[in-house]
Design an enzyme around this catalytic site. Structure first.
Site, PDB file in Angstrom:
ATOM      1  N   CYS A 139       0.647  -1.241  -0.009  1.00 30.92           N
ATOM      2  CA  CYS A 139      -0.169  -0.003  -0.165  1.00 30.92           C
ATOM      3  C   CYS A 139       0.880   1.309   0.133  1.00 30.92           C
ATOM      4  N   LEU A 168      12.698  -2.200   5.240  1.00 27.47           N
ATOM      5  CA  LEU A 168      12.756  -3.218   4.222  1.00 27.47           C
ATOM      6  C   LEU A 168      12.662  -4.679   4.622  1.00 27.47           C
ATOM      7  N   THR A 225      -7.503  -1.731  10.776  1.00 21.22           N
ATOM      8  CA  THR A 225      -8.069  -2.949   9.899  1.00 21.22           C
ATOM      9  C   THR A 225      -9.718  -3.035  10.489  1.00 21.22           C
ATOM     10  N   SER A 243      -6.908 -12.682  14.896  1.00 19.47           N
ATOM     11  CA  SER A 243      -5.720 -13.336  14.688  1.00 19.47           C
ATOM     12  C   SER A 243      -4.569 -12.325  15.788  1.00 19.47           C
ATOM     13  N   TYR A 303      -2.198 -10.776  14.927  1.00 18.97           N
ATOM     14  CA  TYR A 303      -1.987  -9.521  14.147  1.00 18.97           C
ATOM     15  C   TYR A 303      -3.040  -8.591  14.166  1.00 18.97           C
ATOM     16  N   GLN A 308      -9.213  -0.487   7.353  1.00 16.96           N
ATOM     17  CA  GLN A 308      -9.049  -0.729   6.074  1.00 16.96           C
ATOM     18  C   GLN A 308      -9.659  -2.282   5.914  1.00 16.96           C
ATOM     19  N   ALA A 368      -7.325 -12.582  -0.625  1.00 20.65           N
ATOM     20  CA  ALA A 368      -8.404 -13.473  -1.220  1.00 20.65           C
ATOM     21  C   ALA A 368      -8.358 -12.995  -2.498  1.00 20.65           C
ATOM     22  N   VAL A 372     -10.839 -21.700  -1.307  1.00 20.09           N
ATOM     23  CA  VAL A 372     -11.736 -21.153  -0.621  1.00 20.09           C
ATOM     24  C   VAL A 372     -11.905 -21.937   0.952  1.00 20.09           C
ATOM     25  N   ARG A 399      -8.091 -21.609   9.699  1.00 15.14           N
ATOM     26  CA  ARG A 399      -8.086 -20.403  10.697  1.00 15.14           C
ATOM     27  C   ARG A 399      -9.363 -20.808  11.706  1.00 15.14           C
ATOM     28  N   GLU A 416     -12.507 -19.372  12.389  1.00 17.04           N
ATOM     29  CA  GLU A 416     -13.437 -17.990  12.117  1.00 17.04           C
ATOM     30  C   GLU A 416     -14.709 -18.676  11.769  1.00 17.04           C
TER      31      GLU A 416
HETATM   32  P1  NAD Z   1       3.480  -4.525   3.372  1.00 17.87           P
HETATM   33  O1  NAD Z   1       3.908  -5.547   4.327  1.00 17.87           O
HETATM   34  O2  NAD Z   1       3.528  -4.748   2.039  1.00 17.87           O
HETATM   35  O3  NAD Z   1       4.143  -3.091   3.786  1.00 17.87           O
HETATM   36  C1  NAD Z   1       4.582  -2.690   5.067  1.00 17.87           C
HETATM   37  C2  NAD Z   1       5.838  -2.081   5.136  1.00 17.87           C
HETATM   38  O4  NAD Z   1       6.261  -1.665   6.455  1.00 17.87           O
HETATM   39  C3  NAD Z   1       6.934  -3.044   4.297  1.00 17.87           C
HETATM   40  O5  NAD Z   1       7.604  -2.443   3.378  1.00 17.87           O
HETATM   41  C4  NAD Z   1       7.658  -3.295   5.708  1.00 17.87           C
HETATM   42  O6  NAD Z   1       9.033  -3.346   5.361  1.00 17.87           O
HETATM   43  C5  NAD Z   1       7.326  -2.036   6.505  1.00 17.87           C
HETATM   44  N1  NAD Z   1       7.730  -2.449   8.154  1.00 17.87           N
HETATM   45  C6  NAD Z   1       7.144  -3.159   8.852  1.00 17.87           C
HETATM   46  N2  NAD Z   1       7.497  -3.080  10.107  1.00 17.87           N
HETATM   47  C7  NAD Z   1       8.379  -1.979   9.922  1.00 17.87           C
HETATM   48  C8  NAD Z   1       9.068  -1.427  11.119  1.00 17.87           C
HETATM   49  N3  NAD Z   1       9.253  -1.832  12.380  1.00 17.87           N
HETATM   50  N4  NAD Z   1      10.158  -0.190  10.742  1.00 17.87           N
HETATM   51  C9  NAD Z   1      10.138   0.204   9.544  1.00 17.87           C
HETATM   52  N5  NAD Z   1       9.359  -0.210   8.599  1.00 17.87           N
HETATM   53  C10 NAD Z   1       8.428  -1.405   8.929  1.00 17.87           C
HETATM   54  O7  NAD Z   1       1.730  -4.108   4.042  1.00 17.87           O
HETATM   55  P2  NAD Z   1       0.874  -3.621   3.197  1.00 17.87           P
HETATM   56  O8  NAD Z   1      -0.309  -4.679   2.596  1.00 17.87           O
HETATM   57  O9  NAD Z   1       1.269  -2.362   2.350  1.00 17.87           O
HETATM   58  O10 NAD Z   1       0.016  -2.968   4.359  1.00 17.87           O
HETATM   59  C11 NAD Z   1       0.160  -1.892   4.769  1.00 17.87           C
HETATM   60  C12 NAD Z   1      -0.595  -1.296   6.118  1.00 17.87           C
HETATM   61  O11 NAD Z   1      -1.895  -1.506   5.963  1.00 17.87           O
HETATM   62  C13 NAD Z   1      -0.471  -2.396   7.329  1.00 17.87           C
HETATM   63  O12 NAD Z   1      -0.358  -1.608   8.595  1.00 17.87           O
HETATM   64  C14 NAD Z   1      -1.872  -3.181   7.201  1.00 17.87           C
HETATM   65  O13 NAD Z   1      -2.157  -3.742   8.314  1.00 17.87           O
HETATM   66  C15 NAD Z   1      -2.940  -2.243   6.719  1.00 17.87           C
HETATM   67  N6  NAD Z   1      -3.720  -3.093   5.906  1.00 17.87           N
HETATM   68  C16 NAD Z   1      -3.367  -3.748   4.946  1.00 17.87           C
HETATM   69  C17 NAD Z   1      -4.373  -4.394   3.909  1.00 17.87           C
HETATM   70  C18 NAD Z   1      -3.979  -5.155   2.868  1.00 17.87           C
HETATM   71  O14 NAD Z   1      -5.013  -5.922   2.176  1.00 17.87           O
HETATM   72  N7  NAD Z   1      -2.895  -5.169   2.265  1.00 17.87           N
HETATM   73  C19 NAD Z   1      -5.669  -4.321   4.612  1.00 17.87           C
HETATM   74  C20 NAD Z   1      -5.944  -3.457   5.693  1.00 17.87           C
HETATM   75  C21 NAD Z   1      -5.233  -2.903   6.481  1.00 17.87           C
HETATM   76  N1  USQ Z   2      -9.420 -16.748   2.635  1.00 21.39           N
HETATM   77  C1  USQ Z   2      -9.695 -17.966   1.808  1.00 21.39           C
HETATM   78  N2  USQ Z   2      -8.889 -18.371   0.904  1.00 21.39           N
HETATM   79  C2  USQ Z   2      -7.727 -17.702   0.633  1.00 21.39           C
HETATM   80  C3  USQ Z   2      -7.235 -16.910   1.479  1.00 21.39           C
HETATM   81  C4  USQ Z   2      -8.149 -16.327   2.366  1.00 21.39           C
HETATM   82  O1  USQ Z   2     -11.141 -18.343   2.003  1.00 21.39           O
HETATM   83  O2  USQ Z   2      -6.997 -18.461  -0.036  1.00 21.39           O
HETATM   84  C5  USQ Z   2     -10.268 -16.353   3.475  1.00 21.39           C
HETATM   85  C6  USQ Z   2      -9.742 -16.264   4.892  1.00 21.39           C
HETATM   86  O3  USQ Z   2     -10.028 -17.638   5.696  1.00 21.39           O
HETATM   87  C7  USQ Z   2     -10.467 -15.035   5.322  1.00 21.39           C
HETATM   88  C8  USQ Z   2     -10.706 -14.138   4.251  1.00 21.39           C
HETATM   89  O4  USQ Z   2     -10.587 -14.972   3.184  1.00 21.39           O
HETATM   90  O5  USQ Z   2     -11.779 -15.492   6.118  1.00 21.39           O
HETATM   91  C9  USQ Z   2      -9.699 -12.738   4.376  1.00 21.39           C
HETATM   92  O6  USQ Z   2      -8.348 -13.244   4.275  1.00 21.39           O
HETATM   93  P1  USQ Z   2      -7.204 -12.485   3.549  1.00 21.39           P
HETATM   94  O7  USQ Z   2      -5.960 -13.556   3.740  1.00 21.39           O
HETATM   95  O8  USQ Z   2      -7.659 -12.214   2.315  1.00 21.39           O
HETATM   96  O9  USQ Z   2      -7.142 -11.346   4.516  1.00 21.39           O
HETATM   97  P2  USQ Z   2      -6.751 -11.185   6.166  1.00 21.39           P
HETATM   98  O10 USQ Z   2      -6.209 -12.276   6.606  1.00 21.39           O
HETATM   99  O11 USQ Z   2      -8.057 -10.713   6.745  1.00 21.39           O
HETATM  100  O12 USQ Z   2      -5.753 -10.021   6.137  1.00 21.39           O
HETATM  101  C10 USQ Z   2      -5.825  -8.838   4.828  1.00 21.39           C
HETATM  102  C11 USQ Z   2      -4.528  -8.348   5.308  1.00 21.39           C
HETATM  103  C12 USQ Z   2      -4.582  -7.680   6.705  1.00 21.39           C
HETATM  104  C13 USQ Z   2      -5.912  -6.619   6.708  1.00 21.39           C
HETATM  105  C14 USQ Z   2      -6.905  -7.389   6.369  1.00 21.39           C
HETATM  106  C15 USQ Z   2      -8.338  -6.679   6.343  1.00 21.39           C
HETATM  107  O13 USQ Z   2      -3.586  -9.004   4.988  1.00 21.39           O
HETATM  108  O14 USQ Z   2      -3.377  -6.772   6.775  1.00 21.39           O
HETATM  109  O15 USQ Z   2      -5.791  -6.228   8.142  1.00 21.39           O
HETATM  110  O16 USQ Z   2      -7.104  -8.165   5.312  1.00 21.39           O
HETATM  111  S1  USQ Z   2      -9.552  -7.412   7.208  1.00 21.39           S
HETATM  112  O17 USQ Z   2      -9.927  -8.607   6.699  1.00 21.39           O
HETATM  113  O18 USQ Z   2     -10.669  -6.221   7.139  1.00 21.39           O
HETATM  114  O19 USQ Z   2      -9.324  -7.429   8.621  1.00 21.39           O
END
Ligand code: NAD
Ligand code: USQ
Length: 382
Positions: A12, A33, A144, A179, A181, A208, A238, A254, A326, A328
């Site tokens: 992101c 990184l 999240t 989780s 996380y 998000q 997903a 799934v 998981r 859930e």
């Molecule tokens: P990502 O892992 O691709 O990016 C996170 C970045 O943060 C990485 O480049 C990593 O190197 C850096 N990082 C981690 N720990 C660090 C630290 N201690 N110091 C400095 N840098 C550090 O993740 P993303 O998918 O880009 O997600 C970004 C944020 O958005 C996260 O906080 C995640 O929880 C939130 N989020 C992501 C999603 C999704 O679907 N990807 C959905 C909802 C929320």
């Molecule tokens: N799922 C499947 N099959 C797969 C992968 C996932 O059925 O192959 C299911 C999971 O069991 C879960 C749902 O899809 O019920 C979402 O899982 P996901 O892996 O797509 O996403 P999640 O683990 O929830 O985490 C991701 C991001 C996280 C963010 C979160 C937003 O990795 O950083 O916080 O989406 S949320 O889901 O709204 O919490």
């Protein structure tokens, strides 16, 4: 605005940095990184090749004529974090820099501890750095939707009006993370709310949903600017995962019944939401919570959507209901509010067959890079 993007090398963070730079903001990135190192630890990779952070920055300077400064370091190191905040003097701090995979946090005790220490300590250091060096800046923190879990009532944007024994109050919406996380995000939210209340920090906590799609207008401009595409069982999410699976002829995985319903958002809307939050900052002492997603689906619906579009491209795809690794709910009520970002002007990219086709095309183009062994989700919650 002067915008500091913590985690700006990530999925992101990188497109956000480019988008905000393109809009004319002065952008700096902080990243340690670590995400690239977790790929090495897991034997995984990005489906689309990605350049080093250095190459990315040079390419952006060449193509857009705009400089983005980079600070490589760890938010857990307060001397580093404090110095960057003091020297850059940001108007807005966008905080993405956390370990964000639910499965990664559930691998074992060490990974759970690492995730919570990394995320909670990093955020605490950011809050202290703001208090000490940039008390008027605005923290835009990525939380999240998974903080709320799947309650049997409507999900509000952060707060709930409660009547109890004849008295009323507005309270933080109850949390039920899925989780260690997701729990780290709940702990962050508690700390941020407290810091706003006692120090007058201003913050927007963006809850998000799952982000899908990969590229934005900026990352598409050159292969060196490409965003990462996670497909493995630990970091892949997903919809993007299902598209990569369809491209390799792997059954769509799934989990269980597939009735798990979540909020989803296109990466192109993620970057816009950050800009909207930054341009409309919270007041001193205020913690706003916005639910940052645009549509909600069950994973079964998503798999069927991918299967249908893949079919039109000649990709034969089956859907597998694998045993859910998981713990859930697989069938549940889900109705989450998400109007506040729309009120600020978000014009969502709703999921179209064209977006699914783009993802499938990207996955087919790079399918030789897929490490098949990393596709199944093997981390067991039990
Ligand atoms: P990502 O892992 O691709 O990016 C996170 C970045 O943060 C990485 O480049 C990593 O190197 C850096 N990082 C981690 N720990 C660090 C630290 N201690 N110091 C400095 N840098 C550090 O993740 P993303 O998918 O880009 O997600 C970004 C944020 O958005 C996260 O906080 C995640 O929880 C939130 N989020 C992501 C999603 C999704 O679907 N990807 C959905 C909802 C929320
Ligand atoms: N799922 C499947 N099959 C797969 C992968 C996932 O059925 O192959 C299911 C999971 O069991 C879960 C749902 O899809 O019920 C979402 O899982 P996901 O892996 O797509 O996403 P999640 O683990 O929830 O985490 C991701 C991001 C996280 C963010 C979160 C937003 O990795 O950083 O916080 O989406 S949320 O889901 O709204 O919490």
């Amino acid at each position: 605005m002067r915008i500091l993007i913590l985690g700006g090398d990530g999925f992101c963070g990188w497109p956000t940095a480019l988008y905000l730079s393109e809009q004319g903001h002065e952008v700096a990135i902080v990243d340690n990184l670590a995400r690239r190192a977790w790929d090495i630890e897991l034997g995984a990779n990005s489906l689309v090749p990605i350049a080093t952070l250095n190459e990315r920055i040079v390419a952006w300077q060449e193509l857009a004529g705009k400089a983005i400064t980079v600070h490589v370091g760890d938010l857990q190191d307060y001397a580093f974090t404090g110095q960057v905040v003091r020297d850059f003097a940001p108007d807005t701090i966008v905080h993405y820099a956390e370990q964000r995979s639910a499965p990664y946090s559930m691998i074992d005790r060490q990974h759970a501890v690492f995730t919570q220490v990394n995320n909670v300590v990093g955020t605490l250091n950011v809050l202290y750095a703001m208090k000490e060096f940039a008390p008027d800046s605005h923290l835009v923190k990525l939380g999240t939707m998974g903080e709320y879990g799947t309650p049997n009532i409507d999900i509000e944007e952060g707060y709930l009006e409660v009547e109890h024994n004849g008295r009323r109050d507005k309270m933080v919406y109850p949390k039920l993370p899925g989780s260690f996380y997701h729990a780290s995000k709940v702990h962050d939210s508690t700390n941020i709310e407290f810091a706003c209340r006692i120090w007058g920090i201003r913050s927007t906590d963006l809850h998000q949903g799952v982000v899908y799609n990969v590229q934005t207008a900026e990352t598409k401009r050159d292969a060196r600017l490409s965003n990462r595409y996670d497909y493995d069982g630990v970091f892949g999410t997903a919809l993007n995962r299902f598209c990569s699976q369809a491209a390799t002829g792997h059954p769509l995985t799934v989990h269980g019944a597939g009735g798990q319903t979540r909020g989803f958002i296109d990466i192109r809307d993620t970057v816009r939401c950050i800009e909207l939050a930054a341009l409309n900052p919270a007041e001193r002492g205020e913690l706003r919570v916005y639910n940052q997603f645009t549509e909600q689906w069950s994973v079964q619906q998503l798999a069927e959507r991918v299967q249908a579009v893949a079919g039109t491209m000649g990709l034969e795809t089956t859907i597998d209901h694998v045993k859910n690794p998981r713990v859930e709910r697989e069938e549940h009520y889900y109705n989450a509010k998400h109007t506040k970002l729309l009120d600020l002007g978000l014009q969502p990219h709703l999921l179209t067959d064209e977006t699914v086709r783009d993802l499938l095309t990207m996955a087919v183009e790079h399918r030789d890079r897929i490490v098949l062994d990393t596709i199944p989700a093997k981390v067991n919650w039990r």
